[in-house]
Design a protein around this motif. Structure first.
Motif, mmCIF file in Angstrom:
data_model
loop_
_atom_site.group_PDB
_atom_site.id
_atom_site.type_symbol
_atom_site.label_atom_id
_atom_site.label_comp_id
_atom_site.label_asym_id
_atom_site.label_seq_id
_atom_site.Cartn_x
_atom_site.Cartn_y
_atom_site.Cartn_z
ATOM 1 N N GLU A 1 6.213 10.380 12.138
ATOM 2 C CA GLU A 1 5.228 11.849 11.863
ATOM 3 C C GLU A 1 5.403 12.116 10.165
ATOM 4 O OE1 GLU A 1 4.022 16.156 13.597
ATOM 5 O OE2 GLU A 1 6.153 14.682 13.894
ATOM 6 N N LEU A 2 4.545 12.175 9.617
ATOM 7 C CA LEU A 2 4.354 12.784 8.385
ATOM 8 C C LEU A 2 3.471 13.574 8.028
ATOM 9 C CD1 LEU A 2 3.621 9.001 6.095
ATOM 10 C CD2 LEU A 2 5.805 10.328 6.400
ATOM 11 N N THR A 3 4.030 14.853 6.876
ATOM 12 C CA THR A 3 3.719 16.127 7.336
ATOM 13 C C THR A 3 3.298 16.169 5.282
ATOM 14 O OG1 THR A 3 5.607 17.712 6.101
ATOM 15 C CG2 THR A 3 4.958 17.193 8.779
ATOM 16 N N TYR A 4 2.341 17.613 5.001
ATOM 17 C CA TYR A 4 2.020 17.390 3.855
ATOM 18 C C TYR A 4 2.879 17.096 2.845
ATOM 19 C CZ TYR A 4 2.853 22.404 3.317
ATOM 20 O OH TYR A 4 3.410 23.447 3.513
ATOM 21 N N LYS A 5 4.048 18.172 3.220
ATOM 22 C CA LYS A 5 5.405 18.211 2.372
ATOM 23 C C LYS A 5 6.084 17.062 1.969
ATOM 24 C CE LYS A 5 6.683 22.883 3.655
ATOM 25 N NZ LYS A 5 7.924 23.762 4.578
ATOM 26 N N THR B 1 0.452 -0.852 0.015
ATOM 27 C CA THR B 1 -0.289 -0.027 -0.518
ATOM 28 C C THR B 1 0.302 1.041 0.312
ATOM 29 O OG1 THR B 1 -1.841 0.967 0.729
ATOM 30 C CG2 THR B 1 0.286 0.569 2.588
ATOM 31 N N TYR B 2 0.308 2.049 0.276
ATOM 32 C CA TYR B 2 1.015 3.633 -0.272
ATOM 33 C C TYR B 2 0.383 4.161 1.372
ATOM 34 C CZ TYR B 2 2.809 2.821 -5.170
ATOM 35 O OH TYR B 2 3.279 2.332 -5.683
ATOM 36 N N ALA B 3 0.807 4.906 2.060
ATOM 37 C CA ALA B 3 -0.031 5.762 2.656
ATOM 38 C C ALA B 3 1.083 7.396 2.446
ATOM 39 C CB ALA B 3 0.842 5.580 4.149
ATOM 40 N N THR B 4 -0.278 8.693 3.253
ATOM 41 C CA THR B 4 0.108 10.050 2.760
ATOM 42 C C THR B 4 -0.441 10.990 2.971
ATOM 43 O OG1 THR B 4 1.187 11.502 0.586
ATOM 44 C CG2 THR B 4 -0.852 9.871 0.108
ATOM 45 N N ILE B 5 -0.327 11.629 2.911
ATOM 46 C CA ILE B 5 -1.664 13.141 3.195
ATOM 47 C C ILE B 5 -1.895 13.310 1.937
ATOM 48 C CG2 ILE B 5 -1.916 14.989 4.450
ATOM 49 C CD1 ILE B 5 -0.123 15.268 6.088
ATOM 50 N N SER B 6 -3.520 13.222 1.649
ATOM 51 C CA SER B 6 -4.027 14.177 0.769
ATOM 52 C C SER B 6 -3.805 15.318 0.579
ATOM 53 C CB SER B 6 -5.476 13.378 0.708
ATOM 54 O OG SER B 6 -6.202 14.012 -0.567
#
Length: 87
Positions: free
Chosen positions: A59-63, A26-31
């Motif tokens: 922790e992931l951010t929109y960037k 799968t892939y994980a990201t902020i839309s």
């Protein structure tokens, strides 16, 4: 093209006890089109097999670019949980 959209904090659990699942890809990201106007959104993606954490994105951010997740599912696993946690 297709995927699951959810809001943190959320837990989506799949009962796979009746299936012969060998891998989770799968892939994980902020839309990007759903990021708040402050651009301060952050999220942590977690995958659990039978309540045991097997993946943590940090922790992931929109960037941040999407994260590709490729996990071998050990024989005997009965459930997979996908968790989106704030920050």
């Amino acid at each position: 093209e297709k995927g699951i959209g959810t809001h943190a904090t959320s837990i989506i659990t799949y009962d796979i006890s009746q299936y012969d699942v060998e891998r989770l890809e799968t892939y994980a990201t902020i839309s990007y089109n759903k990021v708040s106007t402050s651009r301060s959104s952050s999220i942590t993606f977690i995958v659990k097999f039978d309540d045991e954490e097997v993946y943590n994105s940090g922790e992931l951010t929109y960037k941040d670019p999407y994260r590709y997740i490729d996990l071998e599912v050990p024989e005997g696993v009965k459930k997979i949980s996908l968790i989106a946690d704030q920050g």
